[in-house]
Design a protein around this motif. Structure first.
Motif, PDB file in Angstrom:
ATOM      1  N   GLY A 113      51.160  30.082  39.796  1.00  0.00           N
ATOM      2  CA  GLY A 113      50.420  30.554  38.568  1.00  0.00           C
ATOM      3  C   GLY A 113      49.421  29.612  38.048  1.00  0.00           C
ATOM      4  N   GLN A 114      49.675  28.552  38.126  1.00  0.00           N
ATOM      5  CA  GLN A 114      49.051  27.392  37.558  1.00  0.00           C
ATOM      6  C   GLN A 114      47.666  27.124  38.512  1.00  0.00           C
ATOM      7  N   ALA A 115      48.039  27.076  39.875  1.00  0.00           N
ATOM      8  CA  ALA A 115      47.064  27.264  40.679  1.00  0.00           C
ATOM      9  C   ALA A 115      46.080  28.243  40.603  1.00  0.00           C
ATOM     10  N   LEU A 116      46.488  29.432  40.516  1.00  0.00           N
ATOM     11  CA  LEU A 116      45.831  30.550  40.740  1.00  0.00           C
ATOM     12  C   LEU A 116      44.722  30.670  39.193  1.00  0.00           C
ATOM     13  N   ARG A 117      45.477  30.142  38.176  1.00  0.00           N
ATOM     14  CA  ARG A 117      44.452  30.242  36.950  1.00  0.00           C
ATOM     15  C   ARG A 117      43.412  29.284  37.043  1.00  0.00           C
ATOM     16  N   SER A 118      43.650  28.088  37.675  1.00  0.00           N
ATOM     17  CA  SER A 118      42.778  27.019  37.578  1.00  0.00           C
ATOM     18  C   SER A 118      41.708  27.731  38.505  1.00  0.00           C
ATOM     19  N   ILE A 119      41.898  28.426  39.840  1.00  0.00           N
ATOM     20  CA  ILE A 119      40.748  29.121  40.525  1.00  0.00           C
ATOM     21  C   ILE A 119      40.257  29.997  39.710  1.00  0.00           C
ATOM     22  N   GLU A 120      40.973  30.855  39.055  1.00  0.00           N
ATOM     23  CA  GLU A 120      40.083  32.082  38.254  1.00  0.00           C
ATOM     24  C   GLU A 120      39.229  31.302  37.300  1.00  0.00           C
ATOM     25  N   ALA A 121      39.491  30.533  36.863  1.00  0.00           N
ATOM     26  CA  ALA A 121      38.748  29.652  35.642  1.00  0.00           C
ATOM     27  C   ALA A 121      37.260  29.246  36.366  1.00  0.00           C
ATOM     28  N   LEU A 122      37.099  28.984  37.636  1.00  0.00           N
ATOM     29  CA  LEU A 122      35.967  28.947  38.226  1.00  0.00           C
ATOM     30  C   LEU A 122      34.955  29.991  38.362  1.00  0.00           C
ATOM     31  N   GLN A 123      35.374  31.286  38.312  1.00  0.00           N
ATOM     32  CA  GLN A 123      34.815  32.437  38.495  1.00  0.00           C
ATOM     33  C   GLN A 123      33.507  32.628  37.544  1.00  0.00           C
ATOM     34  N   SER A 171      35.829  48.753  54.334  1.00  0.00           N
ATOM     35  CA  SER A 171      35.563  48.322  52.958  1.00  0.00           C
ATOM     36  C   SER A 171      34.527  47.586  52.765  1.00  0.00           C
ATOM     37  N   PRO A 172      33.447  47.726  51.757  1.00  0.00           N
ATOM     38  CA  PRO A 172      32.091  46.944  51.685  1.00  0.00           C
ATOM     39  C   PRO A 172      32.690  45.751  51.143  1.00  0.00           C
ATOM     40  N   GLY A 173      33.865  45.527  50.431  1.00  0.00           N
ATOM     41  CA  GLY A 173      34.174  44.278  49.688  1.00  0.00           C
ATOM     42  C   GLY A 173      33.240  44.067  48.492  1.00  0.00           C
ATOM     43  N   GLY A 174      32.866  42.613  48.631  1.00  0.00           N
ATOM     44  CA  GLY A 174      31.892  42.305  47.461  1.00  0.00           C
ATOM     45  C   GLY A 174      31.922  40.768  47.367  1.00  0.00           C
ATOM     46  N   ILE A 175      30.983  40.376  46.544  1.00  0.00           N
ATOM     47  CA  ILE A 175      30.859  38.534  46.390  1.00  0.00           C
ATOM     48  C   ILE A 175      32.102  38.061  45.725  1.00  0.00           C
ATOM     49  N   ASP A 176      32.891  39.046  44.978  1.00  0.00           N
ATOM     50  CA  ASP A 176      33.925  38.424  44.361  1.00  0.00           C
ATOM     51  C   ASP A 176      35.282  38.930  45.033  1.00  0.00           C
ATOM     52  N   THR A 177      35.257  39.219  46.198  1.00  0.00           N
ATOM     53  CA  THR A 177      36.362  39.906  46.979  1.00  0.00           C
ATOM     54  C   THR A 177      37.446  38.491  46.790  1.00  0.00           C
ATOM     55  N   ALA A 178      37.208  37.530  47.317  1.00  0.00           N
ATOM     56  CA  ALA A 178      38.104  36.264  47.339  1.00  0.00           C
ATOM     57  C   ALA A 178      38.850  36.211  45.949  1.00  0.00           C
ATOM     58  N   PHE A 179      37.941  35.960  44.878  1.00  0.00           N
ATOM     59  CA  PHE A 179      38.599  36.037  43.605  1.00  0.00           C
ATOM     60  C   PHE A 179      39.410  37.283  43.314  1.00  0.00           C
ATOM     61  N   ARG A 180      38.962  38.247  43.419  1.00  0.00           N
ATOM     62  CA  ARG A 180      39.938  39.508  43.260  1.00  0.00           C
ATOM     63  C   ARG A 180      41.294  39.543  43.938  1.00  0.00           C
ATOM     64  N   VAL A 181      41.337  39.216  45.253  1.00  0.00           N
ATOM     65  CA  VAL A 181      42.488  39.091  45.994  1.00  0.00           C
ATOM     66  C   VAL A 181      43.338  37.865  45.296  1.00  0.00           C
ATOM     67  N   ILE A 182      42.724  36.682  45.095  1.00  0.00           N
ATOM     68  CA  ILE A 182      43.766  35.772  44.450  1.00  0.00           C
ATOM     69  C   ILE A 182      44.493  36.188  43.182  1.00  0.00           C
ATOM     70  N   SER A 183      43.756  36.937  42.174  1.00  0.00           N
ATOM     71  CA  SER A 183      44.098  37.665  41.337  1.00  0.00           C
ATOM     72  C   SER A 183      45.368  38.504  41.342  1.00  0.00           C
ATOM     73  N   ALA A 184      45.116  39.340  42.698  1.00  0.00           N
ATOM     74  CA  ALA A 184      46.336  40.409  42.982  1.00  0.00           C
ATOM     75  C   ALA A 184      47.575  39.693  43.406  1.00  0.00           C
ATOM     76  N   ILE A 185      47.267  38.437  44.098  1.00  0.00           N
ATOM     77  CA  ILE A 185      48.361  37.902  44.676  1.00  0.00           C
ATOM     78  C   ILE A 185      49.446  37.244  43.336  1.00  0.00           C
ATOM     79  N   GLY A 186      48.441  36.830  42.226  1.00  0.00           N
ATOM     80  CA  GLY A 186      49.151  36.399  41.133  1.00  0.00           C
ATOM     81  C   GLY A 186      49.518  37.611  40.178  1.00  0.00           C
ATOM     82  N   GLY A 187      49.099  38.684  40.379  1.00  0.00           N
ATOM     83  CA  GLY A 187      49.539  39.971  39.566  1.00  0.00           C
ATOM     84  C   GLY A 187      50.628  40.351  39.480  1.00  0.00           C
ATOM     85  N   ARG A 188      51.026  41.446  38.467  1.00  0.00           N
ATOM     86  CA  ARG A 188      52.533  41.766  38.131  1.00  0.00           C
ATOM     87  C   ARG A 188      52.893  42.531  39.272  1.00  0.00           C
TER      88      ARG A 188
END
Length: 454
Positions: free
Chosen positions: A444-454, A360-377
């Motif tokens: 969830g609070q930790a993940l939201r604070s990280i996503e806000a940095l995107q 997979s080529p991934g991308g510059i936002d891969t870490a942000f996307r994985v963090i969102s997936a961990i906190g996803g439904r």
């Protein structure tokens, strides 16, 4: 130039080290027996080699021995591995199991020392888990690996273990930090009942704890840099495959008429028991485990994390992997043969998923996307037990550090949300106090604070 890494401080650092100490077990992780002669730590310890007091070498730090044996550091745990066998805890475990002296018991030495074949004159078993435990028997390369014109590829061809390969590195660590079929490299439920710590594994965190090199320009000239997200993902995939492979061995997976409970989630069974008629239920149903009420669940901490990263790096294979995982859990209620077959299918799915993620080529936002997936439904409702939740908070910290190193998040911004990360660590600071709903709220609070940095 050294890569930036978020520095923890205060309560957050104490919590992370506390969790890391649990995961490091009894200060030990040895490697496989490789061909060649093991020359011993003294062969690496010269002041012009790896024995300097200060890391100021031009090519490598040259203070690697000091870091390996640093008494105040978790990174120095490997040097203390053999001594752990002679501690009160080690003696109690060996006495309970009838092993005799732990310092000479094969069941202990496979991970608390360097498992060797041929020994050189300087080799000492009391050195614990030494350089050659991970880098391999050195007789073929020790005299040439520092020569002018020497290359990493040449060293590998002479017998050095290529730890720059994530799969190889994960395999070496997993031999003891999860287990292997080699002599003395499997922690049974009986060992844990006697007092041995529960084992867990996260490749990027363990690599950072053991880091004795500078990820600078000349390092990159010798070895490829390893992307932290991929290193973490590979570690999860390799851990899933290793556990399933061991489970596939009847001589390991069974203990008489009982299964080998090492493979199951400790804290799902070890809960408070009393006859209070008002006692409430102390667990939550897990949507990823279609198992019968009261059945011990498989420890799926790495399965959950692999499922999360697969959604980002290999979504097509992620669906097949999740189906195989659910069927594996469901097979537990059918019998040993059905479960072993389902484990094999899940093992294959994990291997295919690992290969797909590598492509997979991934991308510059891969870490942000994985963090969102961990906190996803799809993933967060599966955090119903301590082991999986501990993996999740380690993953979030690992991915945040990856964002800092890649320049996607500044050190200052990351430090600004450290309190939220620390609250997630606090939620898994003790299995006795673990509460699923409280953990999911903190995470969830930790993940939201990280996503806000995107």
């Amino acid at each position: 130039m050294k890569a930036a890494r978020l520095t923890l401080s205060g309560k957050g650092q104490a919590l992370r080290w506390s969790l890391a100490a649990l995961l490091l077990g009894l200060l030990a992780a040895g490697g496989a027996i490789a061909a060649g002669r093991y020359e011993g730590i003294a062969s690496c310890a010269g002041s012009t080699c790896h024995g300097r007091a200060e890391g100021n070498g031009a090519v490598v730090r040259q203070d690697e021995l000091r870091l390996w044996q640093e008494p105040s550091s978790r990174g120095g745990a490997h040097s203390r591995a053999y001594a752990g066998l002679t501690s009160l805890r080690g003696q109690r475990i060996s006495s309970t199991l009838g092993l005799g002296s732990a310092s000479s018991a094969p069941a202990c030495l496979g991970c608390h020392s360097t498992p060797v074949g041929e020994r050189g004159d300087r080799f000492q078993i009391s050195d614990g888990v030494s350089c050659e435990s991970c880098h391999g028997a050195s007789s073929g390369w020790i005299a040439s690996h520092y020569a002018v014109g020497a290359s990493h590829a040449g060293n590998v061809s002479a017998g050095m273990v290529p730890l720059d390969n994530p799969q190889v590195r994960a395999g070496v660590c997993l031999d003891c930090h999860l287990g292997s079929g080699k002599p003395g490299q499997f922690v049974t439920h009986a060992m844990m009942a006697a007092g041995h710590p529960r084992l867990s594994f996260e490749l990027d965190l363990f690599s950072s704890l053991q880091q004795h090199w500078d990820d600078d320009a000349d390092y990159a000239a010798r070895k490829p840099r390893i992307d932290s997200v991929r290193l973490w993902a590979v570690g999860q995939a390799e851990a899933v495959q290793r556990s399933l492979t061991l489970f596939g061995r009847a001589d390991i997976a069974s203990n008489g008429i009982f299964p080998e409970f090492t493979f199951y989630d400790c804290h799902s069974c070890h809960r408070a028991i009393d006859d209070n008629p008002a006692r409430g239920r102390t667990f939550e149903p897990n949507p990823g485990r279609p198992i019968e009420f009261g059945q011990p669940p498989w420890n799926d901490e790495n399965i959950i994390m692999l499922s999360a990263v697969a959604q980002v790096l290999a979504p097509a294979e992620a669906v097949r992997f999740d189906v195989a995982a659910r069927r594996f859990h469901a097979a537990m209620g059918s019998g040993r043969a059905e479960t072993a077959a389902a484990a094999q299918r899940l093992n294959v799915a994990a291997g295919e998923l690992g290969s797909a993620m590598a492509r997979s080529p991934g991308g510059i936002d891969t870490a942000f996307r994985v963090i969102s997936a961990i906190g996803g439904r799809a993933i967060s409702p599966r955090f119903t037990d301590y082991a999986g939740s501990a993996q999740a908070v380690m993953a979030v910290d690992t991915l945040l550090n990856a964002l800092v190193r890649e320049g996607r998040v500044t050190v200052g911004a990351a430090a600004g949300i450290r309190a939220n990360i620390n609250r997630a660590y606090a939620a898994v600071s003790s299995p006795r106090d673990y509460n699923p709903a409280s953990f999911r709220g903190a995470l969830g609070q930790a993940l939201r604070s990280i996503e806000a940095l995107q």
